[in-house]
Design a protein around this motif. Structure first.
Motif, short mmCIF file in Angstrom:
data_model
loop_
_atom_site.label_atom_id
_atom_site.label_comp_id
_atom_site.label_asym_id
_atom_site.label_seq_id
_atom_site.Cartn_x
_atom_site.Cartn_y
_atom_site.Cartn_z
N ILE A 163 -4.24 2.25 0.65
CA ILE A 163 -3.54 3.30 1.42
C ILE A 163 -3.38 2.88 2.87
O ILE A 163 -4.33 2.42 3.50
N LEU A 164 -2.19 3.06 3.36
CA LEU A 164 -1.91 2.88 4.78
C LEU A 164 -1.73 4.28 5.35
O LEU A 164 -0.79 4.98 4.97
N LEU A 165 -2.66 4.70 6.20
CA LEU A 165 -2.60 6.06 6.74
C LEU A 165 -1.92 6.06 8.10
O LEU A 165 -2.31 5.34 9.01
N LEU A 166 -0.89 6.88 8.22
CA LEU A 166 -0.17 6.99 9.47
C LEU A 166 -0.46 8.35 10.07
O LEU A 166 -0.15 9.37 9.48
N ASP A 167 -1.10 8.34 11.23
CA ASP A 167 -1.43 9.58 11.92
C ASP A 167 -0.33 9.83 12.93
O ASP A 167 -0.23 9.14 13.93
N THR A 168 0.51 10.79 12.67
CA THR A 168 1.58 11.10 13.61
C THR A 168 0.91 11.74 14.80
O THR A 168 0.15 12.67 14.64
N TRP A 169 1.11 11.22 15.97
CA TRP A 169 0.62 11.96 17.12
C TRP A 169 1.50 13.18 17.16
O TRP A 169 2.45 13.28 16.39
N ASP A 170 1.22 14.12 18.02
CA ASP A 170 1.89 15.40 17.92
C ASP A 170 3.37 15.29 17.69
O ASP A 170 4.13 14.91 18.57
N PRO A 201 0.83 -1.21 0.00
CA PRO A 201 0.00 0.00 0.00
C PRO A 201 0.86 1.26 0.00
O PRO A 201 2.02 1.24 0.40
N TYR A 202 0.25 2.33 -0.47
CA TYR A 202 0.90 3.64 -0.37
C TYR A 202 0.87 4.07 1.09
O TYR A 202 -0.19 4.05 1.71
N ARG A 203 2.00 4.51 1.60
CA ARG A 203 2.03 5.01 2.97
C ARG A 203 1.86 6.51 2.97
O ARG A 203 2.72 7.25 2.49
N VAL A 204 0.71 6.94 3.50
CA VAL A 204 0.40 8.37 3.53
C VAL A 204 0.48 8.85 4.98
O VAL A 204 -0.13 8.26 5.86
N VAL A 205 1.26 9.89 5.20
CA VAL A 205 1.50 10.38 6.56
C VAL A 205 0.78 11.71 6.79
O VAL A 205 0.86 12.61 5.96
N LEU A 206 0.09 11.80 7.93
CA LEU A 206 -0.55 13.05 8.34
C LEU A 206 0.41 13.82 9.23
O LEU A 206 0.85 13.31 10.27
N LEU A 207 0.72 15.04 8.83
CA LEU A 207 1.62 15.88 9.62
C LEU A 207 0.92 17.19 9.95
O LEU A 207 0.12 17.67 9.16
N GLY A 208 1.28 17.79 11.06
CA GLY A 208 0.73 19.10 11.38
C GLY A 208 0.74 19.36 12.87
O GLY A 208 0.87 18.43 13.67
N ALA A 209 0.55 20.63 13.22
CA ALA A 209 0.55 21.03 14.62
C ALA A 209 -0.60 20.35 15.37
O ALA A 209 -1.54 19.84 14.75
N SER A 210 -0.51 20.41 16.66
CA SER A 210 -1.56 19.86 17.50
C SER A 210 -2.86 20.63 17.30
O SER A 210 -2.85 21.86 17.19
N GLY A 211 -3.96 19.91 17.23
CA GLY A 211 -5.27 20.56 17.18
C GLY A 211 -5.77 20.97 15.81
O GLY A 211 -6.82 21.58 15.68
N VAL A 212 -5.04 20.63 14.76
CA VAL A 212 -5.44 21.07 13.42
C VAL A 212 -6.48 20.15 12.78
O VAL A 212 -7.11 20.53 11.79
N GLY A 213 -6.62 18.93 13.32
CA GLY A 213 -7.63 18.02 12.78
C GLY A 213 -7.10 16.71 12.23
O GLY A 213 -7.79 16.01 11.48
N LYS A 214 -5.89 16.35 12.62
CA LYS A 214 -5.31 15.09 12.11
C LYS A 214 -6.14 13.88 12.54
O LYS A 214 -6.42 12.98 11.74
N THR A 215 -6.53 13.89 13.82
CA THR A 215 -7.31 12.76 14.33
C THR A 215 -8.66 12.68 13.62
O THR A 215 -9.12 11.59 13.24
N ALA A 216 -9.27 13.86 13.39
CA ALA A 216 -10.55 13.91 12.70
C ALA A 216 -10.40 13.36 11.28
O ALA A 216 -11.25 12.60 10.80
N PHE A 217 -9.33 13.73 10.61
CA PHE A 217 -9.03 13.23 9.27
C PHE A 217 -8.89 11.71 9.28
O PHE A 217 -9.44 11.01 8.44
N ALA A 218 -8.11 11.23 10.25
CA ALA A 218 -7.83 9.80 10.34
C ALA A 218 -9.12 9.02 10.60
O ALA A 218 -9.31 7.93 10.07
N SER A 219 -10.03 9.59 11.40
CA SER A 219 -11.27 8.85 11.68
C SER A 219 -12.16 8.79 10.45
O SER A 219 -12.81 7.77 10.21
#
Ligand code: GDP
Length: 179
Positions: free
Chosen positions: A60-67, A7-25
């Protein structure tokens, strides 16, 4: 048809509180999510699913970087190295998160040669129009300078979130097809 290979490894990056967790869900939806014990990166959450883009299925393998801010340097570097593509999130209501996205873009460029790794700058929370601190035109200009695509989304309204993933897949395919 399903594209061959891993799978394609797609990484979520960004500051805390921008919506990464919401995106991942939203991405995870009904898909199985593995807990961190199963993840070699020990991140928050990893989920894998197949999505259809332009009549072709992509995995797609989605990787949600915690902060990333809280993670140790090794972990951050690991994320910078392993992604096939990156969703670089900020909140349109938080200028500091926009500046943070620029910093992350610069760090990413050090790890990944510019033209080879698809990156989309994602301005999330576009539903919060009255609290906007970053204009779309400024962000678009910044994305152009940083050689990445740009999209505004609202995870809360589920607006454009899938389009961001489709955009990533299209860019990955362009790269694949030009090999
Ligand atoms: P993370 O720290 O990047 O994982 O951010 P979260 O996904 O935890 O989101 C932080 C907060 O912003 C939560 O309260 C979310 O409900 C909220 N949030 C996330 N995306 C949006 C959005 O598009 N619009 C609005 N209004 N709130 C959002």
């Amino acid at each position: 048809s399903v594209e061959p290979g891993s799978p394609y490894r797609v990484v979520l990056l960004g500051a805390s509180g921008v919506g990464k967790t919401a995106f991942a869900s939203i991405f995870a939806g009904a898909a199985d999510s593995m807990d961190s014990d199963d993840c070699e990166l020990c991140g928050d959450e990893v989920s894998e699913r197949e999505i259809e883009v332009d009549g072709e299925t992509a995995s797609i393998l989605l990787l949600d970087t915690w902060d990333a801010e809280k993670g140790d340097e090794w972990t951050q570097e690991r994320f910078m190295q392993i992604g096939d593509a990156y969703l670089l999130l900020y909140s349109i209501t938080d200028r500091a998160s926009f500046l943070r996205a620029s910093e992350l873009r610069i760090t990413l460029r050090r790890f990944r040669p510019a033209r080879h790794t698809p990156i989309i700058l994602v301005g999330n929370k576009c539903d919060l129009v009255r609290r906007r601190e970053v204009s779309a035109s400024e962000a678009r200009a910044s994305a152009a300078v940083f050689d990445c695509k740009f999209i505004e989304t609202s995870a809360a309204m589920q607006h454009n979130v899938w389009e961001a993933f489709y955009g990533i897949v299209r860019q990955l395919r362009l790269r694949r097809d030009s090999k």
